[in-house]
Design an enzyme around this catalytic site. Sequence first.
Site, short mmCIF file in Angstrom:
data_model
loop_
_atom_site.label_atom_id
_atom_site.label_comp_id
_atom_site.label_asym_id
_atom_site.label_seq_id
_atom_site.Cartn_x
_atom_site.Cartn_y
_atom_site.Cartn_z
N ASP A 8 -16.58 17.57 32.63
CA ASP A 8 -17.70 17.90 33.32
C ASP A 8 -17.10 18.84 34.74
OD1 ASP A 8 -18.78 16.38 31.43
OD2 ASP A 8 -19.47 14.75 32.88
N LYS A 106 -22.92 15.88 26.34
CA LYS A 106 -23.31 14.49 26.46
C LYS A 106 -24.45 14.16 27.43
CE LYS A 106 -19.79 13.47 29.96
NZ LYS A 106 -20.61 13.03 31.12
N CYS A 151 -17.57 9.68 34.99
CA CYS A 151 -17.06 10.02 33.66
C CYS A 151 -15.72 10.13 33.13
CB CYS A 151 -17.93 11.56 33.52
SG CYS A 151 -19.59 11.59 33.81
#
Length: 203
Positions: A8, A106, A151
């Site tokens: 991310d 995701k 995450c």
Amino acid sequence: MRALLVIDVQNDFCPGGALAVPQGDKIVPVINQLMNSFDIVVATKDWHPENHISFASNHTGKKPGDIVMHHGIKQVLWPEHCIQNTSGAEFTSGLNIKPIKKIIYKGTNSQVDSYSAFFDNDKKTKTDLDNYLKGKGVREIYLTGLATDYCVKFSALDGLTLGYKVFVISDAVKGVNLMPEDSKDALEEIKQKGGIIISSNEI
């Protein structure tokens, strides 16, 4: 076989973004350098629809940081971030994307959040990351990216559950730290569950 996971590293999680991780951009040069040491580099993207359950704006009277229960799962509410096909969802400009072999999207289901690169938070839906890595013969994964306490943490814990040897590269991750010790606690939990915390100069 080992793989580098870049979690991310998107505009919305970097300084100036909608959900900026403090100094999130500082890890980008470290990640770029690490890429040279791996045959397989996989990156993830938060890729939310506008009506995503994690957005405080989709809950009347709620604000970022509030917690709600949704289908029996505790959900932290966040500002709108990483909305599909927006500039905030793109990789930050300093990241070298050429070595990235695969991108995992995701958080695409509006009704469930997805911190981990492997599963939605309810564990009912799996991304194709595990199948991809095992198809390539990967046994060791090295985690970098944002954010340490969300995450990265949940990707590491799920990686351990799925049987990988998991390394977190401490100078290639940064945390949100809603509470001051969140990142430190996340790394400690990963370590207690069998993960290995290393620095980039140990690669």
